[in-house]
Design a protein around this motif. Structure first.
Motif, short mmCIF file in Angstrom:
data_model
loop_
_atom_site.label_atom_id
_atom_site.label_comp_id
_atom_site.label_asym_id
_atom_site.label_seq_id
_atom_site.Cartn_x
_atom_site.Cartn_y
_atom_site.Cartn_z
N GLU A 33 0.80 -1.23 0.00
CA GLU A 33 0.00 0.00 0.00
C GLU A 33 0.84 1.28 0.00
OE1 GLU A 33 -1.95 0.65 3.94
OE2 GLU A 33 -0.92 -1.20 4.51
N HIS A 34 2.15 1.17 0.29
CA HIS A 34 3.03 2.35 0.30
C HIS A 34 3.77 2.53 -1.02
CE1 HIS A 34 2.24 2.80 4.55
NE2 HIS A 34 2.55 1.53 4.73
N GLY A 35 3.38 1.75 -2.03
CA GLY A 35 4.03 1.90 -3.33
C GLY A 35 5.38 1.21 -3.42
N VAL A 36 5.63 0.26 -2.52
CA VAL A 36 6.87 -0.54 -2.61
C VAL A 36 6.59 -1.73 -3.51
CG1 VAL A 36 8.61 -1.84 -1.32
CG2 VAL A 36 7.52 0.16 -0.27
N CYS A 37 7.49 -1.98 -4.46
CA CYS A 37 7.36 -3.14 -5.36
C CYS A 37 8.61 -4.01 -5.25
CB CYS A 37 7.24 -2.68 -6.81
SG CYS A 37 5.79 -1.69 -7.11
N VAL A 38 8.42 -5.31 -5.24
CA VAL A 38 9.55 -6.25 -5.19
C VAL A 38 9.27 -7.41 -6.15
CG1 VAL A 38 11.03 -7.68 -3.72
CG2 VAL A 38 9.88 -5.70 -2.72
N GLY A 39 10.32 -7.84 -6.86
CA GLY A 39 10.22 -9.04 -7.70
C GLY A 39 11.52 -9.82 -7.59
N ASN A 40 11.47 -11.12 -7.90
CA ASN A 40 12.70 -11.92 -7.75
C ASN A 40 12.98 -12.80 -8.96
OD1 ASN A 40 10.81 -14.08 -7.24
ND2 ASN A 40 12.46 -15.18 -6.26
#
Length: 366
Positions: A33-40
């Motif tokens: 919800e804070h606009g943090v994106c993660v991918g692996n």
């Protein structure tokens, strides 16, 4: 409770939207919800692979999103948990274990990071300008912003680095003999970098969608029994007054899928059509694991697959369907553009229904 391990609970967790293999707890990619994106991405290094069940890289993606209110905070959460619990265990729902270490992309409205791991060891690079991609190989050289406290000592004790001159994480920790699949990763990494370079300075959501659909580069995989399982593109405006918009396909092969927008607002409607079924006797949770298989496809996935078969059998109808789907995607992109440019202010209820409405429209076409 993560996929294999239980870790101590955090006092507060953030709302997350995840794209994940249905059998496990973590995620391949997602946003909070804070606009943090993660991918692996999976990677093979000189550090031995842990057959023992520990945290999966995909668990770390979810833990970072649930516990980090910025990209940097997510990075700190992930590295602390990695050092404490290690990574290991099978990453595939099959009786023969498939194990790898991980590299990650992390971004928020203000900054972006690449995090790369080898066992419990890690290095991170802050990206301050331009674009950056990862692809199944270590890619951080000497431009390290943060690292595991014992990283260089480990390299010296193993005889991988003399301790003199420049220290390149990728050079020191990469395998001398790469597995055959790593060779394809090199070409994919170079192609991704080149495609991003061609659009330098004017990269849009559409640009990234077209790159993710690129089959020639190997970025969009549809061969050797592998198919790109899900794709995600996020727009993270620097202005905190504007919402972040996350586009998900929720179906395999982005070249034949629809990117559908999702925005975090209060009262988001659940979308059961993209949630996989749950099983009382789940073969992923019973020991020994993976002794039988179950059909985990959700409704959109099943209908989408049936449509793909039609597209292959009847080229003309297939082309028509693809054009209709592209039109649906275009409407979503235009709506989000108007939202981000401030020319339209949709009602919060409209945004709460947004992803559900797009999924229902797509199902209608199928």
């Amino acid at each position: 409770q993560c996929t294999y391990l239980e870790v101590e609970q955090a006092e507060h967790t953030h709302a997350v939207v995840l794209s994940r293999p249905a059998w496990l707890w973590g995620a391949e990619m997602g946003a909070n919800e804070h606009g943090v994106c993660v991918g692996n991405e999976g990677v093979w290094t000189r550090e031995p692979l842990g057959q023992d069940e520990a945290l999966l890289g995909m668990d770390l993606v979810r833990l970072g999103l649930e516990r980090g209110s910025s990209a940097r905070e997510a990075l700190e959460v992930m590295t602390a948990l990695l050092e404490r619990y290690g990574q290991g265990g099978s990453c595939k729902e099959e009786p023969v274990p498939f194990v790898y270490h991980n590299t990650f992309l992390l971004a928020d409205r203000a900054e972006a990071w690449v995090l790369e791991t080898a066992g419990r060891y890690w290095a991170a690079q802050r990206i301050t300008e331009g674009s950056r991609n990862i692809s199944n190989q270590l890619s951080i050289g000497s431009e390290i912003t943060a690292e595991h406290a014992g990283l260089r000592q480990r390299a010296r004790s193993q005889g991988w680095w003399s301790g003199r001159g420049e220290f390149s994480f990728a050079q020191v920790f990469s395998l001398e003999q790469q597995p055959p699949r790593m060779e394809a990763a090199k070409a994919r990494f170079r192609a991704g970098r080149e495609l991003l370079r061609q659009h330098a300075g004017h990269i849009t959501a559409e640009t990234l969608m077209s790159i993710l659909r690129d089959k020639g580069s190997g970025i969009c995989v549809d061969s050797e029994g592998f198919r790109t399982a899900g794709s995600m593109v996020s727009v993270l405006p620097r202005d905190p007054a504007l919402p972040c918009v996350h586009f998900f396909t929720a179906t395999p092969d982005p070249s034949r899928s629809v990117f559908k927008p999702f925005v975090f607002v209060a009262g988001i409607k659940p979308v059961p059509q993209v949630r996989s079924p749950t099983f009382l006797q789940d073969p992923a949770k019973q020991i020994p694991r993976f002794q039988s298989s179950v059909d985990r496809r959700h409704e959109l996935y099943r209908r989408h697959q049936a449509a793909l078969e039609l597209m292959e059998q009847d080229q003309e109808r297939g082309q028509k369907l693809l054009e209709t789907l592209r039109e649906l995607e275009k409407q979503g992109l235009e709506g989000m553009k108007a939202l981000l440019e401030g020319t339209e202010t949709p009602h919060p209820e409209e945004l709460a229904d947004l992803f559900l409405d797009c999924v229902e429209a797509e199902l209608k076409f199928y």
